[in-house]
Motif scaffolding. Structure first.
Motif, PDB file in Angstrom:
ATOM      1  N   VAL A 291       0.842  -1.207   0.000  1.00  0.00           N
ATOM      2  CA  VAL A 291       0.000   0.000   0.000  1.00  0.00           C
ATOM      3  C   VAL A 291       0.875   1.254   0.000  1.00  0.00           C
ATOM      4  O   VAL A 291       0.589   2.228  -0.716  1.00  0.00           O
ATOM      5  CB  VAL A 291      -0.959  -0.009   1.215  1.00  0.00           C
ATOM      6  CG1 VAL A 291      -1.662   1.341   1.355  1.00  0.00           C
ATOM      7  CG2 VAL A 291      -2.001  -1.114   1.065  1.00  0.00           C
ATOM      8  N   SER A 303      -3.481   4.781   0.459  1.00  0.00           N
ATOM      9  CA  SER A 303      -4.578   3.855   0.159  1.00  0.00           C
ATOM     10  C   SER A 303      -4.335   3.202  -1.185  1.00  0.00           C
ATOM     11  O   SER A 303      -3.715   3.801  -2.081  1.00  0.00           O
ATOM     12  CB  SER A 303      -5.926   4.592   0.156  1.00  0.00           C
ATOM     13  OG  SER A 303      -6.008   5.496  -0.922  1.00  0.00           O
ATOM     14  N   THR A 305      -6.397   0.396  -3.978  1.00  0.00           N
ATOM     15  CA  THR A 305      -7.570  -0.406  -4.348  1.00  0.00           C
ATOM     16  C   THR A 305      -7.113  -1.611  -5.156  1.00  0.00           C
ATOM     17  O   THR A 305      -6.470  -1.468  -6.204  1.00  0.00           O
ATOM     18  CB  THR A 305      -8.569   0.427  -5.165  1.00  0.00           C
ATOM     19  OG1 THR A 305      -8.966   1.572  -4.401  1.00  0.00           O
ATOM     20  CG2 THR A 305      -9.798  -0.399  -5.511  1.00  0.00           C
ATOM     21  N   PHE A 605      -5.777  -1.369   8.772  1.00  0.00           N
ATOM     22  CA  PHE A 605      -6.360  -0.708   7.603  1.00  0.00           C
ATOM     23  C   PHE A 605      -7.816  -0.308   7.836  1.00  0.00           C
ATOM     24  O   PHE A 605      -8.538  -0.942   8.610  1.00  0.00           O
ATOM     25  CB  PHE A 605      -6.311  -1.632   6.377  1.00  0.00           C
ATOM     26  CG  PHE A 605      -4.947  -2.142   6.034  1.00  0.00           C
ATOM     27  CD1 PHE A 605      -4.051  -1.359   5.325  1.00  0.00           C
ATOM     28  CD2 PHE A 605      -4.557  -3.417   6.421  1.00  0.00           C
ATOM     29  CE1 PHE A 605      -2.786  -1.833   5.002  1.00  0.00           C
ATOM     30  CE2 PHE A 605      -3.293  -3.904   6.112  1.00  0.00           C
ATOM     31  CZ  PHE A 605      -2.408  -3.115   5.403  1.00  0.00           C
ATOM     32  N   THR A 632     -10.643  -1.185  -1.196  1.00  0.00           N
ATOM     33  CA  THR A 632      -9.652  -0.139  -0.947  1.00  0.00           C
ATOM     34  C   THR A 632      -9.127  -0.281   0.478  1.00  0.00           C
ATOM     35  O   THR A 632      -9.897  -0.257   1.444  1.00  0.00           O
ATOM     36  CB  THR A 632     -10.264   1.258  -1.133  1.00  0.00           C
ATOM     37  OG1 THR A 632     -10.698   1.400  -2.491  1.00  0.00           O
ATOM     38  CG2 THR A 632      -9.243   2.340  -0.818  1.00  0.00           C
ATOM     39  N   SER A 634      -6.837   1.427   3.253  1.00  0.00           N
ATOM     40  CA  SER A 634      -6.226   2.705   3.642  1.00  0.00           C
ATOM     41  C   SER A 634      -5.520   2.512   4.985  1.00  0.00           C
ATOM     42  O   SER A 634      -6.108   1.983   5.941  1.00  0.00           O
ATOM     43  CB  SER A 634      -7.281   3.797   3.771  1.00  0.00           C
ATOM     44  OG  SER A 634      -7.986   3.962   2.548  1.00  0.00           O
TER      45      SER A 634
END
Length: 636
Positions: A291, A303, A305, A605, A632, A634
């Motif tokens: 990430v 973040s 995806t 996350f 996603t 993050s």
């Protein structure tokens, strides 16, 4: 057709088929739709679902078979409404004694419209009549139809009494991929119990917890579930021993009790849980690195995806191998093993080719060298080959440890995997250990990785639920001081999260039992030995069982949850891992594996998804997303 193949390949006779043929005086013409099942005109289709492709390229003398497909008059319901049927077959009266099931009736009022593609006769009431030696269950609901007397097995609503014609319909309408939806629609149409015949299989399907409770009370000392005959045939033709998944009777019980000590009991869980935790932590560390490197910068961090399904499959295989063999196989490295990737593909192919083979005689397909059987058997061969290599390495390592003066369990306090524990005990032969380890490995990848996909997606589209679970996880983690076992004990919402995911998306969509005594369900008599299956997908989404079933709510499984829904039945509402002595032998591994990964993901996350729509699903022996969801991640 069945009698022909039984004679040709010297299989056991069927008294029912023999009596039907005798009544027809041997003058039988097979309808074209059935004849096409074994005809060479079938087009090839390599998607794991095309039943007819199983017989592609096979030549038989079909001169004795006849019949033609015609449009039949549209039957009328009792109130004069048209009964919508898909198609029917024009056959001689004698054939009807052999192939029963399509709604061919001289009395228009004998049919009721249920839904497009099905036509059945309504169950009548048997007023004042019972079945000798059987007492209705206390407090059981009256059967659908309003009759007070005990009703015969034959009166259970059904989807057509000809298994072969039903099978053709399933193929034509591609229902195998949506079998869970078919079950839900059929319950909505016929009520809480119905019979279904598909090819060689015949079942009674139920969904209410009170009925499931009655079924499990009659399972006996050696519970039986439907044998996955394609798997059993593979073991027999390859001369492999069978593990507990495919065994029955006293032999099953003896092996299962020994396995339980190493995979189900609390001391065993305490031994293997640190290995699962190690893999879950490594997964999250690798994901965090990815990430930060590939993701976009945000105010609070980064973040990214992605479709996490490939990573989840690797996680499940890495975790399974670590627990089973006591060693890591390096699937989180920058260049994961091609051998392991092939193993994952083989498991997926095995699962995809199993459903259509369940309703055809697999030993016959094996003898004929049918393409569908060949694909299935080849996938299993690769699974066994991969497992055998791992087992051999594990055995050599453990024997070296023994030669050096230690036991198979390694040095004191060290857990070297379930393989080492079983070898150290010496109560199962090495051949039986191989069989059971291979089954655990084959059954421990997709069945864990797929529910994790669903869980992550549901957390992403339910942010309030996500924050609620994260809050409890953080508090439990802080109190546990890094002890994974204590952290799980202090975060019951994690367990509720897994149960809620499996309520909406059960891995296996049915749990079967063969009652050892006659039972009464919904006021219908069901003889001992009948295959009765609880249908989990419609159960989990039924308003008769759950309040607001569409809502994703892990809290519904809290400590105060008694299991008493509107339909009763005690705790028989969460059956994704089965029940009782015959529940999934890998249950504790799978439950803890999923909870630990979800715990570490929530600590690291925030999850989000671009759509709030429910995922479309398909069935390939297990329930899975039609398309893998993108999540996603993050950083927190």
């Amino acid at each position: 057709m069945r009698d022909h193949f039984r004679k040709k390949y010297q299989l056991s006779k069927s008294s029912k088929d023999t009596s039907h043929l005798s009544a027809a005086q041997g003058k039988v013409a097979l309808p074209r739709q059935l004849a096409k099942l074994i005809g060479p005109e079938t087009p090839a289709k390599d998607d794991g679902y095309n039943l007819l492709s199983a017989f592609q390229g096979l030549n038989f003398n079909m001169g004795m078979l006849g019949g033609k497909q015609t449009k039949s008059p549209t039957p009328m319901s009792v109130n004069g409404e048209a009964c919508k049927t898909m198609w029917s077959v024009s056959v001689s009266p004698s054939v009807l004694q052999v192939i029963q099931g399509m709604c061919v009736s001289v009395r228009p009022a004998a049919c009721v419209r249920i839904q497009r593609g099905m036509c059945v006769c309504p169950a009548g009431t048997v007023a004042g009549r019972g079945v000798e030696g059987v007492t209705p269950a206390r407090g059981g609901p009256a059967g659908r139809g309003g009759g007070r007397g005990l009703r015969r097995f034959e009166e259970i609503p059904h989807t057509g009494s000809s298994g072969w014609l039903n099978l053709v319909k399933f193929w034509r309408e591609d229902r195998f991929k949506l079998l869970h939806k078919h079950m839900e629609r059929t319950f909505n149409t016929l009520g809480p119990i119905y019979r279904e015949r598909l090819g060689t299989q015949s079942t009674v399907n139920i969904l209410l917890p009170s009925d499931i409770s009655e079924l499990f009370r009659s399972e006996g000392l050696h519970p039986r579930r439907m044998t996955l005959q394609p798997w059993a045939t593979h073991r027999e033709t390859r001369q492999h021993s069978k593990g507990v998944f495919l065994k029955n009777g006293a032999e099953w019980r003896a092996d299962r009790l020994l396995l339980n000590r190493e995979v189900m009991m609390a001391p065993a869980v305490r031994r293997f849980l640190p290995l699962l935790d190690e893999v879950a932590r490594d997964f999250c560390r690798q994901l965090a690195t990815r990430v930060e490197k590939e993701g976009g910068e945000e105010e609070r961090g980064h973040s990214l995806t992605i479709d996490p399904s490939p990573d989840l499959f690797r996680f499940a295989l890495e975790a399974s191998c670590h627990v089973l063999y006591g060693e890591r196989i390096g699937l989180f490295s920058t260049s994961p093993s091609q051998e392991s990737q092939k193993f994952i593909f083989a498991v997926e192919r095995m699962l995809a080719t199993t459903p259509p083979l369940l309703y055809l005689p697999p030993r016959l397909l094996w003898r004929l060298g049918a393409p569908l059987w060949t694909q299935h058997a080849t996938a299993w061969d690769h699974i066994f080959s991969h497992a055998e290599k791992r087992i051999q390495r594990g055995v050599q390592r453990l024997r070296s440890t023994q030669a050096a003066g230690g036991g198979s369990g390694g040095t004191e306090g060290e857990f070297t995997g379930i393989l080492g524990q079983l070898m150290d005990k010496g109560q199962l032969s090495l051949e039986l250990i191989r069989a059971n380890i291979t089954e655990l490995m084959a059954g421990g990848v997709d069945t864990t990785a797929v529910p994790l996909q669903f869980a992550l997606y549901e957390l992403g589209r339910n942010p309030a639920v996500q924050e609620q679970v994260r809050g409890q996880v953080r508090a439990a983690w802080a109190r546990a001081g890094g002890d994974a076992y204590k952290a799980l004990q202090g975060a019951p919402l994690l367990k509720g999260l897994v149960k809620e995911t499996l309520r909406l998306y059960p891995v296996g969509i049915t749990v079967q039992r063969y009652p050892v005594r006659d039972i009464i369900i919904q006021n219908y008599h069901i003889p001992a030995g009948t295959c009765v299956q609880a249908c989990l997908y419609p159960l989990g989404r039924s308003r008769d069982v759950f309040q607001d079933p569409e809502r994703f709510d892990p809290g519904r499984w809290g400590a105060q949850e008694s299991g008493e829904g509107p339909a009763g039945g005690g705790g028989f509402r969460s059956l994704a891992f089965g029940f009782g002595a015959r529940q999934c032998v890998g249950r504790r591994i799978a439950e803890n594996e999923m909870q630990l990964l979800l715990m570490h993901i929530l600590l690291s996350f925030r999850l989000s998804v671009s759509s709030s729509e429910e995922l479309s699903t398909k069935y390939t022996l297990i329930l899975q997303p039609e398309t893998s969801p993108r999540i996603t991640f993050s950083t927190l």
